[in-house]
Scaffold this active site. Structure first.
Site, PDB file in Angstrom:
ATOM      1  N   LYS A  80       0.856  -1.184   0.000  1.00 53.79           N
ATOM      2  CA  LYS A  80       0.000   0.000   0.000  1.00 53.79           C
ATOM      3  C   LYS A  80       0.896   1.241   0.000  1.00 53.79           C
ATOM      4  CE  LYS A  80      -3.957   1.879   2.644  1.00 53.79           C
ATOM      5  NZ  LYS A  80      -4.861   1.617   3.784  1.00 53.79           N
ATOM      6  N   SER A 155      -9.822   1.434   2.619  1.00 50.46           N
ATOM      7  CA  SER A 155      -8.920   2.239   1.830  1.00 50.46           C
ATOM      8  C   SER A 155      -7.847   1.452   1.075  1.00 50.46           C
ATOM      9  CB  SER A 155      -8.232   3.261   2.742  1.00 50.46           C
ATOM     10  OG  SER A 155      -7.400   2.619   3.684  1.00 50.46           O
ATOM     11  N   SER A 179     -10.104  -1.046   6.714  1.00 55.48           N
ATOM     12  CA  SER A 179      -9.442  -0.815   5.419  1.00 55.48           C
ATOM     13  C   SER A 179      -8.688  -1.998   4.831  1.00 55.48           C
ATOM     14  CB  SER A 179      -8.496   0.381   5.516  1.00 55.48           C
ATOM     15  OG  SER A 179      -9.222   1.581   5.535  1.00 55.48           O
TER      16      SER A 179
END
Lengths: 482, 105
Positions: A80, A155, A179
């Protein structure tokens, strides 16, 4: 070699160690999959081809020199884009950090590399992890590989989509209120939010420091367990004062039967407003599957969980405001040119560097922490946190695991949820775990470390299959949505 | 008690986020909706409940040795300055902090 999306992480590592194929071949296969599929999926913000090939070559050289390879040798991994990796930018999908070059490597990333993983690049996300759909990325949206008109969740949407599309074998994400779990659910892969403190946060751009936790995505439970061992095996990280020793072998109990295990269900949550009938059926189906294998269902109560949304949307924005105060345009990040004073430079750098949702969260945090308001919201929110934590403690006296949906619905269409506070409400099922610091695997069939396991999940190749049998894919998403 | 545009402008000033008039309108709507969302927190009877500021209980301070970290993981000055918008020598460079009026100097 076989297509990399047909291999588990353990098979890649074993194949590289045995010399069936080289780490460079695997890296090239992953780069190939990215170039073929990522135009459609857009999971990546940066593909680190040079780093990947250099790391893979090093792995092959180590093998040639007769060294013992790590448990993730040659496994293609995406990170990420809130995780620092030397040689890449770390943008948090924000204009604020569009040109930020990583100054060091995060501990979680380093541990994956130490285990032999090959770094394929940085995955898209909601800006600074504020969101549940990856739509707030300042650069581009990410499409759900099962249906490109739908969001991948967020996310950590890029991480989940890269794994679901078969571009990489494993990805890391971070979870502050759902997330990892929600995008894993929406993309039909396995994701795990570990217990708070189990994985170091050093080098991961902070959102809510008492809530943030890094965890892996994979296409099956064993891959996630393998990654968890890599992340925690070296013990606590001296660079993160909240990291804890996690003396668990996540692979140890994977094959244990579920017979006799007490599985908690929360009737009150299954009746919650907003939980769609298909998601409810998916959870009930999962419970049936567990009881068929001999698990015992136990009803448990979490009486204060309805307040989790309110508590979370006090605590998280306050922590976010505090953490994001560092983006003042001085030491790093976007700097507004031509300002006469530091105050003006800060205000305009933040105004033009941050996107809408990042501004909203910080504004909310700033208000809730202001004098006279703090006592009304922040302090009570921390007291409610105690109540929710105690709810879980009591519930876990009656059961070994609790089954909950990761999301009230399956993947939604782009733009379908446009009101920010309505988007917040979709975190209903996940956030209480961040508040209590608990761990959670996103697939109800299996929770590494707790002994639960269902049938071996099929290998997912959604990109190809989605085109051919989109309806089938959607049905499968519903089924595995929990 | 609803937040007014003036209130929100004050918060924006405190948060160091310059808002355009249009953004201020939208932000005011948002802030009021968000405060409504968290309002239930005030309706709780929390008499005698201890707050949990952190999910790890029984924490004690982690103290480092007071020695220079010469491992590869320390941050050299040139690297620390490498992402700065403006720097000079060993320092970050910023515009005037106290204002530019001659009398302030």
């Amino acid at each position: 070699m076989a297509n990399i999306d047909e291999l588990t992480a353990a098979q890649v590592a074993a194949g590289v160690a045995a010399g069936d194929f080289s780490a460079v071949e695997v890296a090239k296969a992953s780069l190939d999959a990215i170039s073929k599929r990522d135009g459609e999926v857009q999971a990546f913000l940066q593909v680190s081809a040079d780093l990947a090939l250099a790391a893979a070559e090093k792995t092959d050289q180590r093998r040639a020199a007769g060294e013992k390879l790590g448990p993730l040798a040659g496994v293609p991994v995406a990170f990420k884009d809130n995780m620092h990796l030397l040689g890449t930018r770390t943008t948090c999908a924000s204009k604020m950090l569009a040109n930020y070059e990583s100054e060091f490597t995060a501990t979680c990333v380093q541990r994956m590399l130490d285990a032999g993983a090959t770094p394929m690049g940085k995955a898209n996300m909601d800006e600074f992890a504020f969101g549940s759909s990856t739509e707030s990325s300042a650069f581009h949206r990410t499409n759900n590989p099962w249906d490109t008109e739908r969001v991948p969740g967020g996310s950590s949407g890029g991480s989940a989509a890269a794994v679901a599309a078969g571009e990489v074998t494993v990805a890391l994400g971070s979870d502050t209120g759902g997330s990892i779990r929600q995008p894993a659910s929406l993309c039909g892969v396995v994701g795990m939010k570990p217990t708070y403190g189990a994985v170091s946060r050093y080098g991961v751009v902070a959102f809510g420091s008492s809530l943030d936790q890094v965890g892996p995505f994979g296409r099956n439970v064993a891959d996630v367990a393998l990654a968890m061992n890599a992340l925690t095996g070296a013990g606590r990280d001296p660079y993160d004062s909240t990291s804890q020793d996690c003396p668990v072998d996540f692979l140890e109990h994977l094959e244990d039967p579920v017979e006799g295990r007490r599985v908690g269900v929360v009737p009150q949550l299954m009746e919650a407003e907003g939980l769609t009938p298909e998601m409810r059926r998916a959870i009930e189906g999962a419970c049936r599957m567990l009881t068929d294998q001999g698990a015992e269902l136990v009803e448990v109560e979490l009486p204060n969980i309805a307040s989790a949304i309110a508590a979370y949307y006090v605590i998280a924005p306050c922590e976010a405001f505090s953490n994001l105060a560092r983006f003042d345009g001085v030491r790093y990040g976007y700097q507004e040119p031509g300002c006469a004073t530091l105050a003006e430079q800060s205000s305009l750098s933040r105004a033009h560097g941050f996107g809408e949702e990042a501004k909203r969260r910080q504004m909310l945090g700033a208000y809730l922490l202001s004098s006279g308001v703090y006592d009304k919201y922040y302090y009570p929110a921390q007291q409610v946190r105690t109540l929710i934590t105690n709810d879980y403690k009591r519930a876990y006296e009656k059961c070994d695991v609790i089954v909950l949906p990761a999301s009230p619905r399956t993947a939604f269409r782009f733009g379908e949820i446009s009101d920010p506070t309505q988007m917040y409400a979709s975190d209903l099922f996940t956030i209480s775990n961040n508040i209590a610091g608990n761990d959670w695997a996103s697939r109800v069939r299996a929770a590494p470390g707790t002994g639960l396991q269902g049938p071996e999940p099929a290998h997912l190749r959604p990109c190809r299959r989605a085109r051919r049998r989109r309806h089938h894919a959607r049905a499968r998403l519903c089924r595995e949505g929990g | 008690m609803a937040l007014t545009k003036q209130d929100v402008a004050g918060i924006a000033d405190y948060a160091r986020i310059a808002l355009t008039p249009e953004e201020l309108d939208e932000m005011t709507t948002y802030m009021n909706n968000a405060v409504d969302l968290v309002e239930p927190i005030r309706e709780y009877d929390l008499e005698g409940v201890e707050p949990t500021f952190h999910p790890i209980g029984d924490l004690s301070n982690v103290m480092g040795e007071d020695v220079v970290d010469d491992s590869e993981r320390h941050l050299p000055i040139d690297v620390a300055l490498s992402n700065a918008g403006a720097s000079r020598d060993r320092y970050f460079r910023v515009p005037s902090i106290l204002g530019t009026d001659e009398g302030d100097r």
